[in-house]
Design an enzyme around this catalytic site. Structure first.
Site, PDB file in Angstrom:
ATOM      1  N   LYS A   1      47.024  52.229  49.103  1.00  0.00           N
ATOM      2  CA  LYS A   1      46.482  50.931  49.512  1.00  0.00           C
ATOM      3  C   LYS A   1      45.884  50.253  48.305  1.00  0.00           C
ATOM      4  CE  LYS A   1      45.241  47.753  52.417  1.00  0.00           C
ATOM      5  NZ  LYS A   1      45.979  46.803  51.522  1.00  0.00           N
TER       6      LYS A   1
ATOM      7  N   GLN B   1      40.986  52.188  42.351  1.00  0.00           N
ATOM      8  CA  GLN B   1      41.221  51.965  43.783  1.00  0.00           C
ATOM      9  C   GLN B   1      41.143  53.272  44.584  1.00  0.00           C
ATOM     10  OE1 GLN B   1      42.358  48.445  44.423  1.00  0.00           O
ATOM     11  NE2 GLN B   1      41.497  48.878  46.422  1.00  0.00           N
TER      12      GLN B   1
ATOM     13  N   LYS C   1      37.424  53.819  45.078  1.00  0.00           N
ATOM     14  CA  LYS C   1      36.882  52.732  45.898  1.00  0.00           C
ATOM     15  C   LYS C   1      37.267  52.927  47.371  1.00  0.00           C
ATOM     16  CE  LYS C   1      37.971  48.638  44.364  1.00  0.00           C
ATOM     17  NZ  LYS C   1      38.486  47.259  44.117  1.00  0.00           N
TER      18      LYS C   1
ATOM     19  N   LYS D   1      48.256  50.193  43.418  1.00  0.00           N
ATOM     20  CA  LYS D   1      48.126  48.824  42.886  1.00  0.00           C
ATOM     21  C   LYS D   1      49.490  48.395  42.384  1.00  0.00           C
ATOM     22  CE  LYS D   1      44.926  45.721  42.236  1.00  0.00           C
ATOM     23  NZ  LYS D   1      43.621  45.542  42.908  1.00  0.00           N
TER      24      LYS D   1
ATOM     25  N   GLY E   1      46.370  41.258  48.426  1.00  0.00           N
ATOM     26  CA  GLY E   1      46.251  40.318  47.315  1.00  0.00           C
ATOM     27  C   GLY E   1      45.358  40.831  46.203  1.00  0.00           C
ATOM     28  N   ASP E   2      45.378  40.128  45.092  1.00  0.00           N
ATOM     29  CA  ASP E   2      44.477  40.331  43.951  1.00  0.00           C
ATOM     30  C   ASP E   2      44.615  39.049  43.129  1.00  0.00           C
ATOM     31  OD1 ASP E   2      42.842  42.701  42.577  1.00  0.00           O
ATOM     32  OD2 ASP E   2      43.905  41.698  40.960  1.00  0.00           O
TER      33      ASP E   2
ATOM     34  N   THR F   1      35.534  40.326  50.330  1.00  0.00           N
ATOM     35  CA  THR F   1      35.127  40.922  49.050  1.00  0.00           C
ATOM     36  C   THR F   1      33.821  40.288  48.565  1.00  0.00           C
ATOM     37  OG1 THR F   1      37.472  41.199  48.550  1.00  0.00           O
ATOM     38  CG2 THR F   1      35.925  41.569  46.749  1.00  0.00           C
TER      39      THR F   1
ATOM     40  N   ASN G   1      39.042  33.785  44.863  1.00  0.00           N
ATOM     41  CA  ASN G   1      38.658  34.320  46.176  1.00  0.00           C
ATOM     42  C   ASN G   1      37.317  35.040  46.139  1.00  0.00           C
ATOM     43  OD1 ASN G   1      38.835  37.075  47.904  1.00  0.00           O
ATOM     44  ND2 ASN G   1      39.590  35.339  49.090  1.00  0.00           N
TER      45      ASN G   1
ATOM     46  N   SER H   1      40.552  45.140  54.689  1.00  0.00           N
ATOM     47  CA  SER H   1      42.000  45.351  54.796  1.00  0.00           C
ATOM     48  C   SER H   1      42.288  46.539  55.732  1.00  0.00           C
ATOM     49  CB  SER H   1      42.603  45.646  53.428  1.00  0.00           C
ATOM     50  OG  SER H   1      42.833  44.463  52.703  1.00  0.00           O
TER      51      SER H   1
HETATM   52  P1  NDP Z   1      41.823  34.844  42.111  1.00  0.00           P
HETATM   53  O1  NDP Z   1      43.175  34.734  41.535  1.00  0.00           O
HETATM   54  O2  NDP Z   1      41.540  34.265  43.444  1.00  0.00           O
HETATM   55  O3  NDP Z   1      40.740  34.251  41.110  1.00  0.00           O
HETATM   56  C1  NDP Z   1      40.611  34.725  39.808  1.00  0.00           C
HETATM   57  C2  NDP Z   1      39.553  33.914  39.099  1.00  0.00           C
HETATM   58  O4  NDP Z   1      39.258  34.503  37.846  1.00  0.00           O
HETATM   59  C3  NDP Z   1      40.003  32.505  38.795  1.00  0.00           C
HETATM   60  O5  NDP Z   1      38.896  31.652  38.765  1.00  0.00           O
HETATM   61  C4  NDP Z   1      40.622  32.648  37.417  1.00  0.00           C
HETATM   62  O6  NDP Z   1      40.656  31.427  36.692  1.00  0.00           O
HETATM   63  C5  NDP Z   1      39.687  33.645  36.775  1.00  0.00           C
HETATM   64  N1  NDP Z   1      40.407  34.476  35.797  1.00  0.00           N
HETATM   65  C6  NDP Z   1      41.516  35.218  36.017  1.00  0.00           C
HETATM   66  N2  NDP Z   1      41.929  35.817  34.898  1.00  0.00           N
HETATM   67  C7  NDP Z   1      41.063  35.436  33.953  1.00  0.00           C
HETATM   68  C8  NDP Z   1      40.964  35.722  32.582  1.00  0.00           C
HETATM   69  N3  NDP Z   1      41.845  36.508  31.954  1.00  0.00           N
HETATM   70  N4  NDP Z   1      39.915  35.173  31.920  1.00  0.00           N
HETATM   71  C9  NDP Z   1      39.043  34.374  32.554  1.00  0.00           C
HETATM   72  N5  NDP Z   1      39.091  34.067  33.856  1.00  0.00           N
HETATM   73  C10 NDP Z   1      40.092  34.589  34.534  1.00  0.00           C
HETATM   74  O7  NDP Z   1      41.491  36.413  42.097  1.00  0.00           O
HETATM   75  P2  NDP Z   1      40.384  37.198  42.930  1.00  0.00           P
HETATM   76  O8  NDP Z   1      39.169  36.378  43.116  1.00  0.00           O
HETATM   77  O9  NDP Z   1      41.037  37.795  44.104  1.00  0.00           O
HETATM   78  O10 NDP Z   1      40.066  38.393  41.923  1.00  0.00           O
HETATM   79  C11 NDP Z   1      39.023  38.347  40.961  1.00  0.00           C
HETATM   80  C12 NDP Z   1      38.641  39.762  40.553  1.00  0.00           C
HETATM   81  O11 NDP Z   1      38.190  40.481  41.705  1.00  0.00           O
HETATM   82  C13 NDP Z   1      39.763  40.607  39.962  1.00  0.00           C
HETATM   83  O12 NDP Z   1      39.210  41.500  39.012  1.00  0.00           O
HETATM   84  C14 NDP Z   1      40.251  41.409  41.158  1.00  0.00           C
HETATM   85  O13 NDP Z   1      40.881  42.598  40.771  1.00  0.00           O
HETATM   86  C15 NDP Z   1      38.927  41.684  41.865  1.00  0.00           C
HETATM   87  N6  NDP Z   1      38.984  42.024  43.281  1.00  0.00           N
HETATM   88  C16 NDP Z   1      39.640  41.241  44.181  1.00  0.00           C
HETATM   89  C17 NDP Z   1      39.626  41.577  45.520  1.00  0.00           C
HETATM   90  C18 NDP Z   1      40.242  40.711  46.564  1.00  0.00           C
HETATM   91  O14 NDP Z   1      40.123  41.054  47.753  1.00  0.00           O
HETATM   92  N7  NDP Z   1      40.877  39.617  46.231  1.00  0.00           N
HETATM   93  C19 NDP Z   1      38.966  42.803  45.985  1.00  0.00           C
HETATM   94  C20 NDP Z   1      38.250  43.514  44.968  1.00  0.00           C
HETATM   95  C21 NDP Z   1      38.286  43.136  43.662  1.00  0.00           C
HETATM   96  P3  NDP Z   1      41.902  30.411  36.813  1.00  0.00           P
HETATM   97  O15 NDP Z   1      41.695  29.654  38.083  1.00  0.00           O
HETATM   98  O16 NDP Z   1      41.800  29.586  35.590  1.00  0.00           O
HETATM   99  O17 NDP Z   1      43.126  31.258  36.842  1.00  0.00           O
HETATM  100  O1  2IT Z   2      40.849  45.405  44.089  1.00  0.00           O
HETATM  101  C1  2IT Z   2      40.885  45.403  45.325  1.00  0.00           C
HETATM  102  O2  2IT Z   2      40.192  46.176  45.989  1.00  0.00           O
HETATM  103  C2  2IT Z   2      41.757  44.436  45.996  1.00  0.00           C
HETATM  104  N1  2IT Z   2      42.393  43.632  45.327  1.00  0.00           N
HETATM  105  C3  2IT Z   2      41.901  44.463  47.491  1.00  0.00           C
HETATM  106  C4  2IT Z   2      42.920  45.497  47.900  1.00  0.00           C
HETATM  107  C5  2IT Z   2      43.291  45.512  49.364  1.00  0.00           C
HETATM  108  O3  2IT Z   2      44.171  46.322  49.678  1.00  0.00           O
HETATM  109  O4  2IT Z   2      42.725  44.788  50.181  1.00  0.00           O
END
Ligand code: NDP
Ligand code: 2IT
Length: 444
Positions: free
Chosen positions: A89, A110, A113, A125, A164-165, A209, A240, A377
């Site tokens: 997952k 992961q 976690k 992943k 997603g991620d 998240t 997100n 999830s």
């Molecule tokens: P999104 O794609 O929704 O948003 C990512 C954000 O981070 C955007 O604002 C983006 O800017 C910025 N960003 C991405 N890459 C870079 C970079 N190299 N340098 C600077 N800024 C950057 O992703 P999420 O919010 O889903 O994910 C954010 C983090 O949280 C990641 O590390 C992800 O692994 C982690 N995460 C996500 C989960 C989820 O459920 N979605 C769960 C747990 C962890 P821009 O708009 O310019 O691209």
């Molecule tokens: O990093 C993470 O925990 C996620 N991107 C969410 C993974 C999931 O299966 O909901």
């Protein structure tokens, strides 16, 4: 040389070209010393060697056609890391920086976690080096369809469940699931999570998240006799995780003064107007700089790193790995930061983490603090299996209690091994104990 050191040294030899993966291993493995010392049978079973090697990695070419009729090929992967406690997952990331090292670091994190959530989910992943920026809706759809055409044989509701991620949100999950449904001729919503509500998604997954991060940080503050109410926060990212972290923070009385995207950051001393950020980043997929068009009193700065020089009590890195380094940590400490909550995966470098701990800053490590997304999830999977859907209140109620238990379990694990209140080691240990017990019980 201890068993843990032997395995880590071997790993550094074998994967010297995978820096992010080694960084995650270097954070995790030394924490596990006391567990392995207490369980000599694990060494005999080569348990750690098995733990650090993915059970399977699928890699594929993803061909797709742009709107002008030109052909492109991207690289795609799924790292099926560990299935001891449940089906693989974890999310899918679409970003030009994606490579096997990054996906293996994310997969390793992961595993632990997912174990911390106490729910039956293994670790995985995947993703692609595809860059979604500037692509039309049609291009995104064709790319997602091609990606799933390559991946569908390897996943399944009881096998491997993506989500997603970075770069993969509700729109992409819809296209990915639509193609899975078409290719298999089945209606199996439990094969992917983060779905829309009309076709099997869970209420609250979108917010989970970010909300979960705040539930965790809130618990950590209370336990240390502090309150979030009235604090000043800086949140990196505006995707997100960042947006819903900001939303819950504001509900809890926090003033969010800065947010960013990959180009730069905004500072709004009156408190960020989230409806403007949502309109720019979620609805229009535009640049955060445009915030100033709606709020002219705010300021904009180019570059990502400067956001950590904005004075705050609470820093929530919610963008990407290694976005907060040692110099940023010292800037935050100099301004008297009280707590760090990692919303992104591995956002703080190892030396930054260490600096926070040494300076007595409360530190909520990613694999514990951002587990609310994957936990929800798993709740989505449970609803899909039961063919039921729960109310938002039910989902958020469970999410809150899961985040509190993760905090308590990580703290208890640290204390059990005489590591004080170190949640970094505690989360690694608590996550690992369950996986190790299952791996040992299942035999080779
Ligand atoms: P999104 O794609 O929704 O948003 C990512 C954000 O981070 C955007 O604002 C983006 O800017 C910025 N960003 C991405 N890459 C870079 C970079 N190299 N340098 C600077 N800024 C950057 O992703 P999420 O919010 O889903 O994910 C954010 C983090 O949280 C990641 O590390 C992800 O692994 C982690 N995460 C996500 C989960 C989820 O459920 N979605 C769960 C747990 C962890 P821009 O708009 O310019 O691209
Ligand atoms: O990093 C993470 O925990 C996620 N991107 C969410 C993974 C999931 O299966 O909901």
């Amino acid at each position: 040389m201890s068993y843990v050191t032997q395995v880590l040294e071997q790993l550094k030899q074998t994967y010297r070209n995978e820096p992010e993966f080694l960084q995650a291993a270097e954070e995790i493995l030394p924490s596990l010393e006391p567990v392995l010392a207490a369980h000599p049978e694990y060494q005999k079973a080569a348990l750690l060697e098995r733990f650090v090697e993915p059970e399977r990695v699928v890699s594929f070419a993803v061909p797709w056609m742009d709107d002008k009729g030109e052909y492109h090929v991207n690289r795609g992967w799924r790292v099926q890391f560990n299935s001891a406690i449940g089906p693989y997952k974890g999310g899918l990331r679409f970003h030009p920086s994606v490579n096997l090292s990054i996906l293996k670091f994310l997969g390793l994190e992961q595993i632990l976690k997912n174990s911390l959530t106490s729910l039956p989910i293994g670790g995985g992943k995947g993703g692609s080096d595809f860059d979604p920026k500037g692509k039309s809706d049609g291009e995104i759809m064709r790319f997602c369809q091609s990606f799933m055409t390559c991946l569908y044989r390897s996943i399944g509701a009881d096998v491997d469940v993506p989500a997603g991620d970075i770069g993969v949100g509700g729109r992409e999950i819809g296209y990915l699931y639509g193609q899975y449904k078409r290719l298999t001729g089945t209606v199996t919503p439990g094969v992917i999570t983060g779905k829309g509500i009309s076709y099997g998604g869970s209420l609250g997954r979108t917010e989970a998240t970010g909300y979960g991060l705040l539930f965790f940080v809130d618990e950590m503050m209370r336990d240390n006799g502090k309150s979030l109410d009235g604090m000043r926060a800086v949140i990196s990212g505006s995707g997100n995780v960042a947006i819903y972290a900001a939303e819950k923070a504001q509900e809890l009385g926090v003033k969010v003064v800065a947010m960013s995207d990959s180009n730069g950051y905004i500072v709004d001393e009156d408190g960020v107007d989230l409806s403007v950020v949502k309109e720019i980043k979620l609805a229009r997929r535009a640049r955060i700089k445009e915030y100033l068009q709606s709020v002219p009193s705010a300021r904009y700065f180019e570059g990502c790193k400067g956001i950590w020089t904005v004075p705050c009590d609470l820093a929530l890195p919610c963008a990407t790995q290694n976005e907060l380094d040692l110099s940023s940590a010292f800037a935050l400490i100099a301004h008297g930061v009280v707590a760090i909550g990692e919303g992104a995966n591995m956002p703080c470098t190892l030396d930054a983490q260490k600096a926070f701990v040494e300076h007595g800053v409360l530190f909520a490590p990613a694999k514990a603090a951002n587990a609310g997304g994957v936990a929800t999830s798993a709740l989505e999977m449970a609803q899909n299996s039961a063919r039921l859907s729960w109310s938002k209140e039910q989902v958020f109620g469970q999410l809150q209690s899961i985040m509190r238990s993760i905090y308590r379990n990580a703290l208890a694990a640290a204390r059990r091994y005489g590591l004080g209140d170190n949640l970094i080691d505690g989360a690694n240990i608590a996550g690992f104990e369950r996986v190790a017990e299952a791996m040992y019980a299942l035999g080779l």
